[in-house]
Write a protein that holds these residues in place. Structure first.
Motif, short mmCIF file in Angstrom:
data_model
loop_
_atom_site.label_atom_id
_atom_site.label_comp_id
_atom_site.label_asym_id
_atom_site.label_seq_id
_atom_site.Cartn_x
_atom_site.Cartn_y
_atom_site.Cartn_z
N UNK A 139 35.13 31.85 48.61
CA UNK A 139 35.02 30.45 48.22
C UNK A 139 33.57 30.19 47.82
N UNK A 140 33.39 29.59 46.64
CA UNK A 140 32.06 29.24 46.15
C UNK A 140 32.04 27.76 45.79
N UNK A 141 30.85 27.26 45.51
CA UNK A 141 30.73 25.85 45.17
C UNK A 141 31.55 25.50 43.93
N UNK A 142 31.67 26.47 43.01
CA UNK A 142 32.36 26.20 41.75
C UNK A 142 33.85 26.57 41.77
N UNK A 143 34.35 27.14 42.88
CA UNK A 143 35.75 27.51 42.90
C UNK A 143 36.06 28.57 43.93
N UNK B 16 39.52 31.01 39.98
CA UNK B 16 39.44 29.67 39.40
C UNK B 16 38.03 29.13 39.63
N UNK B 17 37.39 28.68 38.56
CA UNK B 17 36.08 28.04 38.64
C UNK B 17 36.15 26.71 37.91
N UNK B 18 35.32 25.78 38.34
CA UNK B 18 35.33 24.45 37.74
C UNK B 18 33.93 23.85 37.81
N UNK B 19 33.65 22.92 36.90
CA UNK B 19 32.38 22.20 36.93
C UNK B 19 32.36 21.25 38.12
N UNK B 20 31.20 20.72 38.43
CA UNK B 20 31.06 19.88 39.61
C UNK B 20 31.96 18.65 39.57
N UNK B 21 32.22 18.11 38.38
CA UNK B 21 33.08 16.93 38.26
C UNK B 21 34.52 17.30 37.90
N UNK C 280 39.37 21.58 29.40
CA UNK C 280 38.37 20.50 29.44
C UNK C 280 39.11 19.16 29.47
N UNK C 281 38.86 18.41 30.51
CA UNK C 281 39.52 17.11 30.69
C UNK C 281 41.03 17.22 30.58
N UNK C 282 41.57 18.29 31.16
CA UNK C 282 43.01 18.48 31.21
C UNK C 282 43.64 19.07 29.98
#
Length: 338
Positions: A177-181, A207-212, A265-267
């Motif tokens: 587990x990381x901050x981004x995913x 799976x990785x994702x941006x902070x928002x 991006x944005x779904x």
């Protein structure tokens, strides 16, 4: 004899309240040898479990807190367990302490341990496993685990609904587990179902994702997959369109060197890429797509285009809207670009 009753698992608030206790934990060594422990969880209906030959050693000095021990497990849970936990962090905030741990379990009864699993998962009737795991935690949240597992003779209670047929499952499994995913992986993966054994393989899902959470990247890498052996997993998925589509495909066949990535991006999908080899691929026909059986070839595709190479003998094309019988393709060798 030490007798404790009416105890409840600590909540987050209770863990914070433990901070003063941890801060005044005396330095030195403590040992408990050849003890017996009887555990009953009246709230959840677990137990009674009797642990024998319990040995626990606690060492606490200025630089480290180390807790290690072993015990003979109750017959309903397995044979033997060893564990070790340590931290070098100040014992100021229990929720922020970084722990390192290791667990070794011999001949664990999966039916007994299965009682502790969420009710959403199938009940295990029989099965035995050996497990060696190393892990890291912050407070009570798991951050990393590396586990070597070999499970055999798996049988689920509802055999009709979960006719998985798996008799052997093993490999080196990892979770990060990381901050981004997060990332889940398996190496030296082995699976045996209905007498067929997979070649030793690997599997990574990330799976990785941006902070928002506006940008999401999903990545899958698999050395070998036999689709019919994965069909039982579909029954574990929550009800919804994905589960319905996968069940409708009734897929079978072998996939090799599969890599799938998708950027969102944005779904909305921004880009994707798929590549891999397939042999004896079978897919059930649906309203919009024909079905196939015994198809072999290679596929490479992304948002810019793709290449499909077919090299099959004895395949068939299924068009139920036009033909009652499958159309035989005695030999097909072709390439398609787009």
């Amino acid at each position: 004899i030490l007798h404790l009753t009416g105890q409840a698992p600590p909540t987050a608030g209770a863990k914070r309240a433990m901070a003063p206790v941890l801060q005044v934990l005396p330095r030195g060594n403590f040992e408990l040898r050849e003890a017996a422990l009887l555990y009953v969880d009246h709230g959840n209906g677990y137990g009674p479990w009797r642990f024998s030959d319990v040995n626990i050693a606690i060492s606490h000095d200025r630089s480290e807190l180390l807790i290690e021990g072993s015990a003979r497990l109750p017959a309903s849970l397995g044979e033997h367990a060893e564990f070790k936990f340590s931290t070098r962090d100040p014992l100021l905030n229990p929720l922020a302490i970084r722990w390192q741990g290791a667990v070794n379990l011999d001949a664990v009864s999966l039916a007994g341990v299965g009682e502790l699993l969420p009710t959403s998962l199938p009940d295990i009737q029989t099965g035995v496993a050996d497990l060696t795991a190393n892990f890291g935690m912050i407070g009570g949240e798991l951050q990393h685990v590396s586990a070597n597992l070999l499970a055999e003779d798996l049988v689920f209670t509802d055999a009709q609904a979960m006719d998985h047929g798996w008799t052997r499952l093993g490999g080196l499994f990892e979770f990060d587990r990381e901050a981004s995913g997060w990332k889940v992986g398996a190496s030296k993966l082995i699976l045996e179902r209905h007498g067929f054994s997979w070649p030793e393989s690997r599997l990574t899902f990330e799976r990785t994702a941006s902070s928002n959470q506006s940008v999401e990247i999903v990545y899958l890498d698999a050395g070998y997959l036999r689709l019919q052996d994965l069909q039982p997993i579909v029954a574990w998925l929550p009800e919804g369109p994905l589960r319905s589509r996968l069940a409708a495909l009734d897929s079978a066949g072998e996939l090799r060197e599969v890599v799938i990535s998708r950027n969102m991006r944005d779904g909305a999908a921004v880009s994707f890429a798929v590549r891999g080899e397939f042999s004896n691929l079978s897919l059930r026909a649906n309203v919009s797509l024909p079905g196939v059986a015994g198809l072999s070839g290679k596929l490479r595709m992304d948002d810019a285009g793709g290449l499909l190479e077919l090299d099959s003998t004895g395949a068939s094309l299924i068009l139920p809207s036009f033909y009652e019988e499958a159309l035989p393709l005695s030999r097909i060798r072709a390439g398609f670009n787009w």
